[in-house]
Scaffold this motif. Structure first.
Motif, mmCIF file in Angstrom:
data_model
loop_
_atom_site.group_PDB
_atom_site.id
_atom_site.type_symbol
_atom_site.label_atom_id
_atom_site.label_comp_id
_atom_site.label_asym_id
_atom_site.label_seq_id
_atom_site.Cartn_x
_atom_site.Cartn_y
_atom_site.Cartn_z
ATOM 1 N N UNK A 35 0.841 -1.177 0.000
ATOM 2 C CA UNK A 35 0.000 0.000 0.000
ATOM 3 C C UNK A 35 0.887 1.242 0.000
ATOM 4 N N UNK A 36 0.497 2.231 -0.780
ATOM 5 C CA UNK A 36 1.268 3.472 -0.888
ATOM 6 C C UNK A 36 1.187 4.283 0.408
ATOM 7 N N UNK A 37 2.301 4.939 0.709
ATOM 8 C CA UNK A 37 2.376 5.798 1.885
ATOM 9 C C UNK A 37 2.578 7.236 1.436
ATOM 10 N N UNK A 38 1.737 8.143 1.927
ATOM 11 C CA UNK A 38 1.854 9.568 1.599
ATOM 12 C C UNK A 38 2.553 10.285 2.747
ATOM 13 N N UNK A 39 3.559 11.085 2.389
ATOM 14 C CA UNK A 39 4.300 11.854 3.376
ATOM 15 C C UNK A 39 4.206 13.327 3.013
ATOM 16 N N UNK A 40 3.603 14.120 3.888
ATOM 17 C CA UNK A 40 3.484 15.562 3.680
ATOM 18 C C UNK A 40 4.768 16.217 4.174
ATOM 19 N N UNK A 41 5.355 17.099 3.343
ATOM 20 C CA UNK A 41 6.653 17.630 3.746
ATOM 21 C C UNK A 41 7.046 18.864 2.955
ATOM 22 N N UNK A 42 8.120 19.488 3.406
ATOM 23 C CA UNK A 42 8.806 20.502 2.616
ATOM 24 C C UNK A 42 9.616 19.714 1.599
ATOM 25 N N UNK A 43 9.292 19.854 0.340
ATOM 26 C CA UNK A 43 9.969 19.073 -0.692
ATOM 27 C C UNK A 43 11.329 19.655 -1.058
ATOM 28 N N UNK A 44 11.428 20.982 -1.019
ATOM 29 C CA UNK A 44 12.700 21.609 -1.391
ATOM 30 C C UNK A 44 12.734 23.048 -0.909
ATOM 31 N N UNK A 45 13.963 23.515 -0.655
ATOM 32 C CA UNK A 45 14.222 24.923 -0.343
ATOM 33 C C UNK A 45 15.513 25.294 -1.047
ATOM 34 N N UNK A 46 15.499 26.424 -1.765
ATOM 35 C CA UNK A 46 16.685 26.797 -2.531
ATOM 36 C C UNK A 46 16.759 28.307 -2.692
ATOM 37 N N UNK A 47 17.984 28.827 -2.635
ATOM 38 C CA UNK A 47 18.274 30.226 -2.955
ATOM 39 C C UNK A 47 19.334 30.189 -4.060
ATOM 40 N N UNK A 89 20.655 34.144 -12.427
ATOM 41 C CA UNK A 89 20.666 33.803 -13.859
ATOM 42 C C UNK A 89 21.226 32.418 -14.165
ATOM 43 N N UNK A 90 20.936 31.468 -13.289
ATOM 44 C CA UNK A 90 21.378 30.091 -13.498
ATOM 45 C C UNK A 90 20.190 29.146 -13.306
ATOM 46 N N UNK A 91 19.873 28.346 -14.312
ATOM 47 C CA UNK A 91 18.833 27.331 -14.157
ATOM 48 C C UNK A 91 19.340 26.300 -13.150
ATOM 49 N N UNK A 92 18.563 26.081 -12.090
ATOM 50 C CA UNK A 92 18.994 25.262 -10.963
ATOM 51 C C UNK A 92 17.946 24.204 -10.654
ATOM 52 N N UNK A 93 18.371 22.984 -10.414
ATOM 53 C CA UNK A 93 17.446 21.935 -9.999
ATOM 54 C C UNK A 93 17.058 22.177 -8.551
ATOM 55 N N UNK A 94 15.764 22.353 -8.315
ATOM 56 C CA UNK A 94 15.273 22.546 -6.953
ATOM 57 C C UNK A 94 14.835 21.220 -6.340
ATOM 58 N N UNK A 95 14.263 20.336 -7.172
ATOM 59 C CA UNK A 95 13.706 19.091 -6.633
ATOM 60 C C UNK A 95 13.637 18.055 -7.747
ATOM 61 N N UNK A 96 14.003 16.838 -7.415
ATOM 62 C CA UNK A 96 13.862 15.699 -8.314
ATOM 63 C C UNK A 96 13.068 14.629 -7.583
ATOM 64 N N UNK A 122 11.481 10.726 -11.272
ATOM 65 C CA UNK A 122 12.489 11.349 -12.151
ATOM 66 C C UNK A 122 12.072 12.691 -12.731
ATOM 67 N N UNK A 123 10.871 13.181 -12.431
ATOM 68 C CA UNK A 123 10.503 14.531 -12.865
ATOM 69 C C UNK A 123 11.326 15.537 -12.061
ATOM 70 N N UNK A 124 11.661 16.652 -12.693
ATOM 71 C CA UNK A 124 12.550 17.640 -12.094
ATOM 72 C C UNK A 124 11.893 19.015 -12.101
ATOM 73 N N UNK A 125 11.995 19.714 -10.974
ATOM 74 C CA UNK A 125 11.571 21.111 -10.899
ATOM 75 C C UNK A 125 12.829 21.963 -11.031
ATOM 76 N N UNK A 169 13.224 30.005 -2.985
ATOM 77 C CA UNK A 169 12.130 29.163 -3.466
ATOM 78 C C UNK A 169 11.866 28.068 -2.441
ATOM 79 N N UNK A 170 10.585 27.800 -2.180
ATOM 80 C CA UNK A 170 10.184 26.718 -1.283
ATOM 81 C C UNK A 170 9.088 25.919 -1.969
ATOM 82 N N UNK A 171 9.209 24.594 -1.919
ATOM 83 C CA UNK A 171 8.208 23.698 -2.482
ATOM 84 C C UNK A 171 7.624 22.861 -1.359
ATOM 85 N N UNK A 172 6.298 22.859 -1.268
ATOM 86 C CA UNK A 172 5.581 22.117 -0.223
ATOM 87 C C UNK A 172 4.642 21.124 -0.884
#
Length: 110
Positions: free
Chosen positions: A1-13, A17-24, A88-91, A102-105
């Motif tokens: 059974x799948x487990x869902x975890x609520x969380x801060x997915x990423x935080x980045x500064x 002018x640089x494309x940066x991976x925030x979350x994978x 494997x999707x990337x933000x 940037x913060x991802x929740x």
């Protein structure tokens, strides 16, 4: 059974002018990004970009959900949009200045 975890997915500064991976999304995991915040810590306006790259695809025009959007001086923008992502999707984020945070929740489902 799948487990869902609520969380801060990423935080980045990111560097200016640089494309940066925030979350994978990890292998064997899915994610729902409920909210993305962009905080401008400076006394002047700035612009930002946010892209969702399916399966870590090379960054392309069709991936952007925000492009050169403005965040006013000393302000925060909250995007509550419920982005669904597979393993494997990337933000990718981009800032016109190094004064943006940037913060991802959301939820990871494994």
């Amino acid at each position: 059974m799948a487990t869902a975890t609520y969380k801060v997915l990423a935080q980045s500064a990111p560097s200016a002018t640089t494309a940066t991976t925030a979350y994978t999304v990890a292998a064997s995991t899915q994610a729902v990004i409920s909210t993305i915040t962009v905080c401008n810590r400076a006394a002047t306006s700035a612009t930002y970009r946010i892209a969702i790259r399916p399966n870590a695809a090379t960054l392309a025009n069709e991936h952007y959900i925000a492009y050169d959007a403005t965040v006013p001086a000393n302000d925060t923008i909250a995007l509550t949009i419920g982005v669904t992502c597979d393993a494997a999707d990337v933000v990718t984020i981009y800032a016109s200045t190094a004064n943006l945070s940037f913060n991802l929740f959301g939820t990871e489902i494994a």
